[in-house]
Enzyme design. Sequence first.
Site, PDB file in Angstrom:
ATOM      1  N   GLU A  89       0.517  -0.864  -0.306  1.00 26.32           N
ATOM      2  CA  GLU A  89       0.319  -0.115   0.142  1.00 26.32           C
ATOM      3  C   GLU A  89       1.206   1.457  -0.366  1.00 26.32           C
ATOM      4  OE1 GLU A  89      -3.096   0.390  -0.260  1.00 26.32           O
ATOM      5  OE2 GLU A  89      -3.701  -1.733  -0.648  1.00 26.32           O
ATOM      6  N   SER A 438     -55.243 -26.715  30.546  1.00 28.79           N
ATOM      7  CA  SER A 438     -55.453 -27.615  32.030  1.00 28.79           C
ATOM      8  C   SER A 438     -54.548 -27.106  32.449  1.00 28.79           C
ATOM      9  CB  SER A 438     -55.569 -28.428  31.356  1.00 28.79           C
ATOM     10  OG  SER A 438     -57.126 -29.180  30.887  1.00 28.79           O
TER      11      SER A 438
END
Length: 738
Positions: A89, A438
Amino acid sequence: MASSKPKRGKIFLILAAIALLTGAGAGMGFSYLYDFPELKYLRNYRPSTITRIHARDGQLISELYQERRVPISLARIPARMRQAILAIEDARFYKHPGVSTRDIVRAFWRNIRARRLVQGGSTITQQLAKVLFLTSERTLKRKIKEALLALEIERRFTKDEILEFYLNQIYLGSGAYGVEAAARGYFGKAVGQLTLPEAATIAGLPKAPSRFNPRTHPKRSLGRRRLVLQRMREVGFITPEQERAAAGEPIHLVPRATNTAPELAYFAERIRRQLNRRYGPALYRSGLSIHTTLDLGLQKVVHAALLKGIEEINRRRGFLPAGWKRRRPPRLGDKYQLRIAELAGGVIRAAVRGYEAALEIPGRIDARALREGDLVLGRVIRVDRDGKTMTLEWQDTVQGAAVAFDPRTGALRALTGGTNFRRFQFNRATQAKRSPGSSFKPVIMAAALVKGYTPAQILMDSPFVRRMPGTPREWKPRNYTNKFYGPVTMRFALEKSINLATIKLLDQIKPKTAITFARRLGIRAPLMPYLSLALGAFEITPYEFTSAYIPFATGGIHARPYDIVKVTDAGHRILEENVPQTHRAIPPEVAYQIRSMLRGVVLSGTARRALKLPGFVAGKTGTTNEYRDAWFIGFADDLILGVWVGRDDNKQMGYRASGGTAALPIWTKIMKFWLDRREPVLTATPPSGVALVQIDARTGLLPSPACPGKTLTEAFVQGTEPTERCKRRATGEGLFGG
């Protein structure tokens, strides 16, 4: 290395060179010279970082972020990683003042030859300036701003500081920002552990992270890596021998990590939703640490048990596993559970007993959420026995949810809201409102106990007919077994889950009494004052209903459910902290009585499948009409666990999928894991206001020679114990019959 501080004249010469080499006219001038963004904050720069969600033991559950970044100091980034980046770079990074005239000249001539902007000649400092402050537009104005910013950054910061910013900021593909996140994402290791070839692979990414991504473009990535290694050799960072050895190494990537493991996704999403309301965008960029109550081991077992249980439920519905051994070949109408082998063009392909199966995905199903290995259901609609192929049509699966709390503190220990979060992001544990059936009966009976009833209270189980308000028809409820049991004790009615006896009990104490009591348990769901309440004819989430059982397990103390222990910021400062909040919900005597009755459901009632578990467990099954919902909510002394199964479209599951056959097997697998891994816990002792009395099991009276048969020890609030002895039993089919 300290940055050089170019003199004002040199800066002007550099800018003039930029303007000249990029074709700027004389009228462009230097109007941008002092037009800088505010750079002061860069001194205390804090890049966007990952928020992490942790289990109760500190293990990582999930990560939240806008940019997946793990900041790291330059000292912890090894030389080979820094050298690889610099070589490809900006090899002259430590020599130029932020802008490299040499690189600009080279780029200028390439642009002239190409007659377009193909190369920018940007230094690392310029790249940093662009990433932090500018857009990516390729214009002269932006390039000049970039150069001016780079010069100003170099004036204010050292070279090492700039390089550290850059190595933590750059995007490196696959959601990774910075070299540490990239090292972990691609190679499963810290950047300090990278080999030379691995470092070179990452160094090749800043130029074009998508184009050179080793996951999606491995050949391009290898070519880019060779270029990085070549540049490292040319500038003297590595020897030719090291270059050759590194260039010959294959790229070994770790599997792509998912943000959250499948078994943790529903819990993690619940946490994210809560915190998103409080912290907003900061949640995804501030590096918060979220410490939760989740028991990671239990959570994994909960998820696995739910998956296994639902596969078994689907099998009972007639959907056989693809590998199921059956002598005859497949034929029309056969139903199978398929593991997706291939997915393309909206069609699922799988193998079924030597046949190639194809299943078209309906338009209502999001095919993007399906993956290879997912389980789907299909029914055979076409068979070609010669070609060994078959076509199936899509069938919907049963779904489920499970929730577990520490009843003593209210801490959420486990939660799953379905079988596959990627496909079904609807969290059934917290969002699905279903009828509890229930499993609501203990609430009715506890409300009666508060009013002075006892577990030995005789209730009449016989036909019941009532004209309900606002309806033209008479209501004629029935028992699950379609039988009438005559006079029964309240305990027997709960253990056998007898509907008619419970309805008549609710009629005696009045529905509003039961509703008031339910509110004391923490139930906030809408409840209507109708007798159908005795059958759980209302809707509630599994999360809320499971937490309502907490007082039954704790001597009447309700602990407010919570799932976040604390939230800390990146500096480890506590932003919020939660502690257990408890209060007395019901009398301890009543809590002990219900606890004892729910234990009876396991010992001799509808939950006998749980008898094989070691230690104390208690709970209640729940089944709704036409087997649309199946529940089991129960507890040990240190864990309360609720399981629900049903279909998202609220259609019946079939095959008599009751709470005892559909939900309870899942519950027992989970609870067995919990009980096996910890030391036995002392069970609750009766509170001072409770008297334990031996009674005749059928009549609820004191035993006598005139009533031979089963006796049991019953819990009574002192002063309500029976004083009469059983004289004789009547004959007939009822509970007192011979």
